[in-house]
Enzyme design. Sequence first.
Site, PDB file in Angstrom:
ATOM      1  N   CYS A 101       6.835  -0.707  -0.263  1.00 45.75           N
ATOM      2  CA  CYS A 101       7.084   0.165  -1.416  1.00 45.75           C
ATOM      3  C   CYS A 101       6.135  -0.104  -2.574  1.00 45.75           C
ATOM      4  CB  CYS A 101       8.537   0.061  -1.864  1.00 45.75           C
ATOM      5  SG  CYS A 101       9.039  -1.533  -2.557  1.00 45.75           S
ATOM      6  N   HIS A 119      13.211  -2.739  -4.843  1.00 43.04           N
ATOM      7  CA  HIS A 119      12.635  -1.606  -4.112  1.00 43.04           C
ATOM      8  C   HIS A 119      12.260  -0.540  -5.129  1.00 43.04           C
ATOM      9  CE1 HIS A 119      11.715   0.933  -0.717  1.00 43.04           C
ATOM     10  NE2 HIS A 119      12.509   1.875  -1.181  1.00 43.04           N
ATOM     11  N   HIS A 177       8.933   7.045  -0.932  1.00 46.70           N
ATOM     12  CA  HIS A 177       8.914   5.581  -0.882  1.00 46.70           C
ATOM     13  C   HIS A 177       8.577   5.103   0.512  1.00 46.70           C
ATOM     14  CE1 HIS A 177      13.240   5.011   0.682  1.00 46.70           C
ATOM     15  NE2 HIS A 177      12.994   6.294   0.705  1.00 46.70           N
TER      16      HIS A 177
END
Length: 166
Positions: A70, A122, A134
């Site tokens: 990510c 994240h 993502h």
Amino acid sequence: MALVAALAGCGQAPMRSGSPPAPVRVTPPSGGWIALPSQDHAQEVVLYALGLLDTGYRFGGKNPEAGLDCSGMVSFIVEQVSGRKLPYNAAGIAERTRPIASQALRPGDLVFFNTLGRAYSHMGIYMGEGKFIHAPSSRGKVRVDRLDSRYFSERFEGARTLMPEG
């Protein structure tokens, strides 16, 4: 914990139990917030991210050929679009980018989640209409998900922007 890490891990090792959460900076770092040179770059960030859909996931990955995680995806895109370098982990990027209200999200802004039991574990790029791009470890490819999905809405940590103030 393993299930959560498999669903949306980023380029960081899971937190060990008993470790305190990482502090979250709310004032500008000494060098100031990292920002893109202009508003036009935000749209370029989204378009570049869309071009990476289905790129393979790789823990710690920093380029599409090797795979992306990510934060590696976001750092790679921002550098390609603007030449600006970001840290290579979600918490570091959160610390260096300006916080915004989730109601103020615009395409190209960054969204952060607590998926591993610690702040900003994240992240993704907001693309508008409640969707973000993502690189999750689950299903192993860069993809689009909705912020209001049960999984991500329960783990939403906040939004930050790369746009200059003003």
